[in-house]
Design a protein around this motif. Structure first.
Motif, PDB file in Angstrom:
ATOM      1  N   UNK A  18      50.881 -37.634   9.362  1.00 25.83           N
ATOM      2  CA  UNK A  18      49.618 -37.093   9.762  1.00 25.83           C
ATOM      3  C   UNK A  18      48.934 -36.148   8.884  1.00 25.83           C
ATOM      4  N   UNK A  19      49.443 -35.319   8.078  1.00 24.66           N
ATOM      5  CA  UNK A  19      48.851 -34.654   7.045  1.00 24.66           C
ATOM      6  C   UNK A  19      48.243 -35.540   6.086  1.00 24.66           C
ATOM      7  N   UNK A  20      48.702 -36.679   5.860  1.00 25.73           N
ATOM      8  CA  UNK A  20      48.268 -37.509   4.837  1.00 25.73           C
ATOM      9  C   UNK A  20      46.986 -38.176   5.450  1.00 25.73           C
ATOM     10  N   UNK A  21      47.114 -38.485   6.557  1.00 23.47           N
ATOM     11  CA  UNK A  21      46.146 -39.099   7.329  1.00 23.47           C
ATOM     12  C   UNK A  21      44.825 -38.233   7.262  1.00 23.47           C
ATOM     13  N   UNK A  22      45.070 -37.228   7.765  1.00 25.97           N
ATOM     14  CA  UNK A  22      44.090 -36.128   7.757  1.00 25.97           C
ATOM     15  C   UNK A  22      43.133 -35.860   6.443  1.00 25.97           C
ATOM     16  N   UNK A  23      44.116 -35.563   5.487  1.00 25.86           N
ATOM     17  CA  UNK A  23      43.642 -35.582   4.015  1.00 25.86           C
ATOM     18  C   UNK A  23      42.756 -36.572   3.481  1.00 25.86           C
ATOM     19  N   UNK A  32      31.659 -38.673  -0.257  1.00 20.71           N
ATOM     20  CA  UNK A  32      30.910 -39.794   0.577  1.00 20.71           C
ATOM     21  C   UNK A  32      30.733 -41.052  -0.576  1.00 20.71           C
ATOM     22  N   UNK A  33      31.598 -41.551  -1.142  1.00 22.63           N
ATOM     23  CA  UNK A  33      31.426 -42.880  -2.101  1.00 22.63           C
ATOM     24  C   UNK A  33      31.977 -44.028  -1.178  1.00 22.63           C
ATOM     25  N   UNK A  38      35.602 -46.174   2.720  1.00 19.64           N
ATOM     26  CA  UNK A  38      36.263 -47.283   3.617  1.00 19.64           C
ATOM     27  C   UNK A  38      37.632 -47.048   3.565  1.00 19.64           C
ATOM     28  N   UNK A  39      38.176 -47.134   2.172  1.00 15.96           N
ATOM     29  CA  UNK A  39      39.638 -46.899   2.038  1.00 15.96           C
ATOM     30  C   UNK A  39      40.247 -45.686   2.752  1.00 15.96           C
ATOM     31  N   UNK A  40      39.796 -44.498   2.676  1.00 16.97           N
ATOM     32  CA  UNK A  40      40.134 -43.248   3.462  1.00 16.97           C
ATOM     33  C   UNK A  40      40.208 -43.399   4.875  1.00 16.97           C
ATOM     34  N   UNK A  41      39.098 -44.261   5.487  1.00 14.77           N
ATOM     35  CA  UNK A  41      39.317 -44.414   7.052  1.00 14.77           C
ATOM     36  C   UNK A  41      40.332 -45.511   7.461  1.00 14.77           C
ATOM     37  N   UNK A  42      40.227 -46.527   6.339  1.00  7.35           N
ATOM     38  CA  UNK A  42      41.427 -47.649   6.786  1.00  7.35           C
ATOM     39  C   UNK A  42      42.876 -47.001   6.681  1.00  7.35           C
ATOM     40  N   UNK A  43      42.883 -46.441   5.410  1.00 12.84           N
ATOM     41  CA  UNK A  43      44.341 -45.751   5.352  1.00 12.84           C
ATOM     42  C   UNK A  43      44.603 -44.730   6.410  1.00 12.84           C
ATOM     43  N   UNK A  44      43.658 -43.894   6.523  1.00 13.59           N
ATOM     44  CA  UNK A  44      43.804 -43.011   7.442  1.00 13.59           C
ATOM     45  C   UNK A  44      44.158 -43.305   8.847  1.00 13.59           C
ATOM     46  N   UNK A  45      43.516 -44.540   9.155  1.00 15.03           N
ATOM     47  CA  UNK A  45      43.796 -45.064  10.796  1.00 15.03           C
ATOM     48  C   UNK A  45      45.340 -45.589  10.456  1.00 15.03           C
TER      49      UNK A  45
END
Length: 87
Positions: A18-23, A32-33, A38-45
């Motif tokens: 959960x903390x990794x996802x939030x980070x 905001x690159x 895209x990578x952050x939102x995909x891996x975050x999900x």
């Protein structure tokens, strides 16, 4: 056999993911690159969904009473359902 220690590990892994996802999601907002976003939102999900699944699994195992009758149970004060209480 699954023990209470395994349930605690599931909750710990769930917390870490959960903390990794939030980070990752915060990093996508702060920097905001397009590719990072895209990578952050995909891996975050992915990590968020994994943490939810692990947490729900830990809850189900705990509600089923898994690990209550281990060999350590008498040492922590749990007598169990099948023992006769003597006065």
């Amino acid at each position: 056999m699954i023990s209470k220690l395994t349930i605690r590990r599931l909750v710990l892994i769930s917390t870490v993911t959960t903390l990794v996802s939030l980070g990752l999601m915060v990093a996508g907002i702060v920097y905001p690159k397009p590719l990072l976003l895209v990578l952050a939102m995909s891996l975050g999900q992915l990590f968020g969904t994994l943490s939810l699944a692990l947490y729900l699994l830990a809850i189900v195992l705990d509600l089923q009473g898994v690990g209550e009758h281990d060999e350590i149970a008498p040492h922590i004060g749990f007598e169990g359902k099948g023992t006769d209480e003597k006065a």
